[in-house]
Design an enzyme around this catalytic site. Structure first.
Site, mmCIF file in Angstrom:
data_model
loop_
_atom_site.group_PDB
_atom_site.id
_atom_site.type_symbol
_atom_site.label_atom_id
_atom_site.label_comp_id
_atom_site.label_asym_id
_atom_site.label_seq_id
_atom_site.Cartn_x
_atom_site.Cartn_y
_atom_site.Cartn_z
ATOM 1 N N GLY A 148 0.841 -1.202 0.000
ATOM 2 C CA GLY A 148 0.000 0.000 0.000
ATOM 3 C C GLY A 148 0.861 1.231 0.000
ATOM 4 C CB SER A 168 10.439 -1.869 -2.262
ATOM 5 O OG SER A 168 10.215 -0.555 -1.843
ATOM 6 C CB ALA A 169 13.257 2.605 -3.254
ATOM 7 C CB CYS A 170 10.699 0.463 1.293
ATOM 8 S SG CYS A 170 9.471 1.665 0.795
ATOM 9 C CE1 TYR A 193 6.044 -3.416 0.246
ATOM 10 C CE2 TYR A 193 7.508 -1.514 0.191
ATOM 11 C CZ TYR A 193 6.759 -2.467 -0.477
ATOM 12 O OH TYR A 193 6.716 -2.475 -1.848
ATOM 13 C CD GLU A 245 -5.739 6.271 -1.510
ATOM 14 O OE1 GLU A 245 -5.971 5.059 -1.412
ATOM 15 O OE2 GLU A 245 -6.385 7.147 -0.911
ATOM 16 C CE LYS A 287 -5.170 13.873 0.050
ATOM 17 N NZ LYS A 287 -4.189 14.111 1.113
ATOM 18 C CB THR A 324 12.769 14.715 -2.079
ATOM 19 O OG1 THR A 324 13.743 14.048 -1.266
ATOM 20 C CG2 THR A 324 12.913 16.216 -1.959
#
Ligand code: NAD
Length: 333
Positions: A76, A118-120, A149, A191, A200, A219
């Site tokens: 998510g 992932s970049a995470c 995550y 999202e 929005k 950023t």
């Protein structure tokens, strides 16, 4: 004909990947807990199945496939991953999927397997300065991701890499940086920033305010889906196992991302900063390795990709309004 299996084929990237593989002439089978939300799948065969169940994996991850793309994850945006409320599910669900998939891939002698990391995974202390984050592949260790995550992804990278070393599994691992585009979730609570801000802005009238989590100076870079698919296919058809960044180097603050969307929508609104989960302060892709090893770089600018994404989300917002007014009319009648 190349036979491809896409795990997570009902999700945003998986659904786009299925379409691309079909365009390229493959036979494609997809598996997911759910069908794609906003379009019909183009897969030749689509199975509703839970990949946490080893029997489901054993039934479908089989040697008849030339290649397997593993995109299924409990996933998510910041509201889902960084609130802390879903930590156990994210680790447990995605961990089980990847353990099952590697086990079956080894037993079945799968020739080629892609894993979406992932970049995470990058250490949080390298991402404190919004203007100078370090996301070079070599900076991943000593590991200290800022979310469960990220920890699950780095654990699973190691599961795939050890399967390669010990059992000769041919793996390709990409670390995606914020992939976005049409047909992605935009109002489910899962999202991510581009879709949430497009929604929005689409809902805003001129002069109203747009809520942004944090001070908006954090950023990120955002990769348009078509560029992402080009990268995935180039990596899968290379002899490079990765892990490698697949992301954009066009870093932007969340405030400026919102301004890009407002400009495209031709709207004026003020930005209203509120408390919310924001993740690390800075993150940007670093593409030296991916350029050198597989000759890939993104082609679509943020302004162009956001334009296409905003137009699709604005249509969804309008459609929802119409659906809502029809159901209110029916209720009144
Ligand atoms: P997504 O949530 O749209 O797709 C993931 C899919 O996996 C969903 O359709 C979900 O139903 C499916 N899934 C979850 N648990 C499952 C299970 N037990 N069995 C079968 N299917 C299951 O996410 P996405 O944006 O398409 O991301 C795809 C992959 O790329 C994920 O692994 C994600 O972690 C990774 N990734 C994505 C981004 C991004 O910006 N979109 C960034 C970094 C990494």
């Amino acid at each position: 004909m190349i036979k491809s299996l896409v795990l997570g084929a009902g999700g945003f990237i998986g659904n786009h990947l299925v379409s691309r593989l079909k365009q390229n002439g493959h036979f494609v089978k997809g598996i997911d807990l759910k069908h794609p939300e906003f379009s019909e799948t183009s897969a030749d065969e689509f199975i509703i199945g839970d990949l946490r169940d080893p029997r489901i994996c054993a039934e479908h991850v089989t040697s008849e496939f030339d290649e397997v793309y593993q995109l299924a994850a409990d996933m998510g945006g910041a509201g889902y991953l960084f609130s802390g409320e879903n930590d156990f599910n994210v680790m447990h669900n995605s961990g089980m999927i990847n353990l099952n998939v590697t086990d079956c891939a080894i037993k079945q002698g799968i020739k080629n397997i892609f894993f979406s990391s992932s970049a995470c995974i990058y250490p949080k202390e390298n991402q404190l300065d919004p203007l100078n984050p370090n996301c070079e592949e070599s900076s991943a260790y000593p590991a200290d991701p800022d979310s469960e995550y990220g920890w699950e992804k780095i654990f699973s990278e190691r599961v795939y890499l050890s399967a390669m070393r010990n059992y000769g599994l041919n793996v390709h691992i990409a670390r995606f940086h914020n992939v976005y585009g049409p047909f992605g979730t935009w109002n489910s609570g899962k999202e991510k920033a581009p879709a949430a801000l497009c929604r929005k802005v689409a809902e805003a009238t001129n002069g109203s305010s747009i809520e942004i989590w944090g001070d908006g100076e954090q950023t990120r870079s955002f990769l348009y889906i078509d560029d992402c698919l080009d990268g995935v296919l180039k990596l899968m058809n290379s002899d490079f196992e990765g892990p490698v960044n697949i992301g954009s180097e066009e870093m932007v603050s969340i405030n400026n991302l919102c301004k890009v969307i407002l400009k495209h929508a031709n709207k004026e609104a003020t930005l209203h900063h509120i408390e919310g989960p924001i993740g690390v302060m800075g993150r940007n892709s670093e593409n030296s390795l991916v350029k050198e090893r597989i000759g890939w770089e993104p082609k679509i600018s943020l302004a162009e990709g956001i334009g296409k994404t905003y137009d699709w989300i604005a249509q969804q917002v309008d459609k929802n309004k119409v659906d809502l007014s029809v159901s209110v009319e029916k209720g009144n009648g």
